[in-house]
Structures are given as C-alpha cells and as structure tokens.
Design a protein around this motif. Structure first.
Motif, PDB file in Angstrom:
ATOM      1  N   THR A 164       0.834  -1.201   0.000  1.00  0.00           N
ATOM      2  CA  THR A 164       0.000   0.000   0.000  1.00  0.00           C
ATOM      3  C   THR A 164       0.874   1.258   0.000  1.00  0.00           C
ATOM      4  OG1 THR A 164      -0.090   0.003   2.407  1.00  0.00           O
ATOM      5  CG2 THR A 164      -1.850  -1.153   1.245  1.00  0.00           C
ATOM      6  N   GLY A 165       0.237   2.391  -0.278  1.00  0.00           N
ATOM      7  CA  GLY A 165       0.960   3.655  -0.293  1.00  0.00           C
ATOM      8  C   GLY A 165       1.606   3.903  -1.640  1.00  0.00           C
ATOM      9  N   THR A 166       2.431   4.933  -1.697  1.00  0.00           N
ATOM     10  CA  THR A 166       3.088   5.294  -2.963  1.00  0.00           C
ATOM     11  C   THR A 166       4.487   4.715  -3.080  1.00  0.00           C
ATOM     12  OG1 THR A 166       3.878   7.344  -1.963  1.00  0.00           O
ATOM     13  CG2 THR A 166       1.796   7.443  -3.161  1.00  0.00           C
ATOM     14  N   ASN A 167       5.040   4.239  -1.994  1.00  0.00           N
ATOM     15  CA  ASN A 167       6.388   3.664  -2.038  1.00  0.00           C
ATOM     16  C   ASN A 167       6.289   2.148  -1.993  1.00  0.00           C
ATOM     17  OD1 ASN A 167       7.705   6.185  -2.108  1.00  0.00           O
ATOM     18  ND2 ASN A 167       7.464   6.378   0.096  1.00  0.00           N
ATOM     19  N   THR A 168       6.005   1.554  -3.134  1.00  0.00           N
ATOM     20  CA  THR A 168       5.842   0.109  -3.207  1.00  0.00           C
ATOM     21  C   THR A 168       6.982  -0.542  -3.980  1.00  0.00           C
ATOM     22  OG1 THR A 168       4.431   0.342  -5.145  1.00  0.00           O
ATOM     23  CG2 THR A 168       3.338   0.221  -2.997  1.00  0.00           C
ATOM     24  N   GLU A 169       8.132   0.142  -3.998  1.00  0.00           N
ATOM     25  CA  GLU A 169       9.266  -0.456  -4.683  1.00  0.00           C
ATOM     26  C   GLU A 169       9.733  -1.701  -3.949  1.00  0.00           C
ATOM     27  OE1 GLU A 169       9.196   2.514  -3.329  1.00  0.00           O
ATOM     28  OE2 GLU A 169      10.941   2.868  -2.048  1.00  0.00           O
ATOM     29  N   ALA A 170      10.334  -2.615  -4.704  1.00  0.00           N
ATOM     30  CA  ALA A 170      10.811  -3.862  -4.141  1.00  0.00           C
ATOM     31  C   ALA A 170      12.219  -3.701  -3.586  1.00  0.00           C
ATOM     32  CB  ALA A 170      10.791  -4.957  -5.209  1.00  0.00           C
ATOM     33  N   PHE A 171      12.459  -4.305  -2.427  1.00  0.00           N
ATOM     34  CA  PHE A 171      13.785  -4.369  -1.829  1.00  0.00           C
ATOM     35  C   PHE A 171      14.288  -5.795  -1.996  1.00  0.00           C
ATOM     36  CE2 PHE A 171      14.189  -0.348   0.532  1.00  0.00           C
ATOM     37  CZ  PHE A 171      12.889   0.122   0.443  1.00  0.00           C
ATOM     38  N   PHE A 172      15.493  -5.931  -2.500  1.00  0.00           N
ATOM     39  CA  PHE A 172      16.066  -7.251  -2.779  1.00  0.00           C
ATOM     40  C   PHE A 172      17.150  -7.616  -1.779  1.00  0.00           C
ATOM     41  CE2 PHE A 172      14.421  -8.649  -6.907  1.00  0.00           C
ATOM     42  CZ  PHE A 172      13.767  -7.511  -7.319  1.00  0.00           C
ATOM     43  N   GLY A 173      17.240  -8.909  -1.481  1.00  0.00           N
ATOM     44  CA  GLY A 173      18.374  -9.428  -0.747  1.00  0.00           C
ATOM     45  C   GLY A 173      19.560  -9.621  -1.666  1.00  0.00           C
ATOM     46  N   GLN A 174      20.685 -10.049  -1.086  1.00  0.00           N
ATOM     47  CA  GLN A 174      21.906 -10.232  -1.864  1.00  0.00           C
ATOM     48  C   GLN A 174      21.964 -11.582  -2.569  1.00  0.00           C
ATOM     49  OE1 GLN A 174      24.239  -7.583  -2.361  1.00  0.00           O
ATOM     50  NE2 GLN A 174      22.288  -6.791  -1.644  1.00  0.00           N
ATOM     51  N   GLY A 175      20.999 -12.428  -2.271  1.00  0.00           N
ATOM     52  CA  GLY A 175      20.895 -13.680  -3.012  1.00  0.00           C
ATOM     53  C   GLY A 175      21.637 -14.845  -2.381  1.00  0.00           C
ATOM     54  N   THR A 176      21.217 -16.032  -2.780  1.00  0.00           N
ATOM     55  CA  THR A 176      21.918 -17.277  -2.452  1.00  0.00           C
ATOM     56  C   THR A 176      22.416 -17.867  -3.763  1.00  0.00           C
ATOM     57  OG1 THR A 176      20.594 -17.813  -0.492  1.00  0.00           O
ATOM     58  CG2 THR A 176      21.689 -19.646  -1.607  1.00  0.00           C
ATOM     59  N   ARG A 177      23.727 -18.073  -3.841  1.00  0.00           N
ATOM     60  CA  ARG A 177      24.273 -18.685  -5.052  1.00  0.00           C
ATOM     61  C   ARG A 177      24.259 -20.191  -4.877  1.00  0.00           C
ATOM     62  NH1 ARG A 177      25.819 -16.758  -9.419  1.00  0.00           N
ATOM     63  NH2 ARG A 177      26.087 -14.657  -8.577  1.00  0.00           N
TER      64      ARG A 177
END
Lengths: 114, 111
Positions: A97-110
C-alpha cells in the motif's frame, strides 16, 4: 531497517539432497518474492506471496516449494534439483500500500547443484 | 506490464553525467516508470520511480517525456561504483510488484 537478509550466501547440494533457502525482512512488507537469475540474464520471477498466501506461481517445477510461515519470513525448499537449477536465487519484499511500493532485494543465495 | 527497450551497453567517463535512455511506447496511463540497478553478483537495488513529472532523489534524476513514451535516468556525476546493469521497468503502482525485468543496460564507468 531496509534490509532483506538471505541465508545461506552460498550452497552446494547434490541432486538427491533436500535443502532450504531462507529470507527475512523486518520492514513490515506484506508482499514477498522469489526470483531466479542465471549468469548474464535478468532475474526471472518464480513466486509471489501476498499476506502470507501464494499469489503467483510462474509455472515453477514442483522440486521448488515455497513457504511463508509468517509476515517476516520466506523459505524456498529444494528437493531433487538438477544441475541446470544452479543459479542466483533472489528474495525481495515490498509494501502493498501507499506510494512507495518499490521492491527491496536481498543479496541472493548462489546455488550450485552437483 | 508494458514492454521496455534499452540499449544493451553504454560507457561513461568517471565524473561525467550518465544518461540512460528507456523506450516504453506502449505505457498505459496508470503505469509508473521504475529504475533498478544490479551491481555484479548483488541483488537489484531500487533507484527511482515516476509517473509523468521529473523526479530527483539522492541517487539520480528521472526525466519522463511529455507523451510518456520514453524516459532517461541521469546519474549526475558517475563514479566507478555506478558500474552496473540498469533496468527500466513500467508497472502500475500498489498491490504487489510483479517486477518483470528486461535485458537492461550495462553501464561501464571508465576512469
């Protein structure tokens, strides 16, 4: 805290093993995602959870089994993988919800499947 | 979500402005333009987003044309740490983000 934490950072598993990837966020986000990224390719969406319920499964093989035990945690259970499943697995979260719905990503599992 | 087109690669001299274009000619009226970047072997990082007005934050500026069919991400003073793949994505606001990545632009900042 604007972090998405993924563990482990690296994982090597045999084709008969069972393993799990873990993702955690404490931003209060109610949408969480798994992506798969092969070398030199863009990330590809696998699963989306919204309010702890699976909302999207992008036709992912059943050897990948996602789980969202609570609003902060997302797991990806792996079983009987193939070498071609070796990739960087990324978790992400976003506010619904809201206007800031950008996705935050982790650094990943290789992940390497041998 | 609308499709985007970006050049596969660009070079920029360190300290100069990097201007990364994106074409999204089929964008709908309620779709926003988002930019992410991915530094080698790291997770993608959100940069900025906008609807039709130009936007600026501490990382970059986003210029969207009046017809909204294209946009430009501007890194005002590129550093070596800005070397990354930059993704332009268009999607509606809200709900959950089914972020679909295109092939992006590989920006190489040269000393």
């Amino acid at each position: 805290d604007t972090e998405v934490t993924q563990t482990p950072k690296h994982l090597v598993m045999g084709m008969t093993n069972k393993k799990s990837l873990k993702c955690e966020q404490h931003m209060g986000h109610r949408a969480m995602y798994w992506y798969k990224q092969k070398a030199k390719k863009p990330p590809e969406l696998m699963f989306v959870y919204s309010y702890e319920k699976l909302s999207i499964n992008e036709s992912v093989p059943s050897r990948f089994s996602p789980e969202c035990p609570n609003s902060s945690l997302l797991n990806l259970h792996l079983h009987a993988l193939q070498p071609e499943d070796s990739a960087l697995y990324l978790c992400a979260s976003s506010s619904r919800t809201g206007t800031n719905t950008e996705a935050f990503f982790g650094q990943g599992t290789r992940l390497t499947v041998v | 979500d609308a499709k985007t087109t970006q050049p596969p690669s660009m070079d920029c001299a360190e300290g100069r402005a990097a201007n990364l274009p994106c074409n999204h000619s089929t964008i709908s009226g309620n779709e926003y333009v988002y930019w992410y970047r991915q530094i080698h072997s790291q997770g993608p990082q959100y940069i900025i987003h906008g609807l039709k007005n130009n936007e600026t934050n501490e990382m970059a500026s986003l210029i969207i044309t009046e017809d909204r069919k294209s946009s430009t991400l501007i890194l005002p003073h590129a550093t070596l740490r800005d070397t990354a793949v930059y993704y332009c994505i268009v999607r509606v606001l809200g709900g959950y983000q089914k972020v679909t990545f295109g092939t992006g632009t590989k920006l190489q900042v040269i000393p």
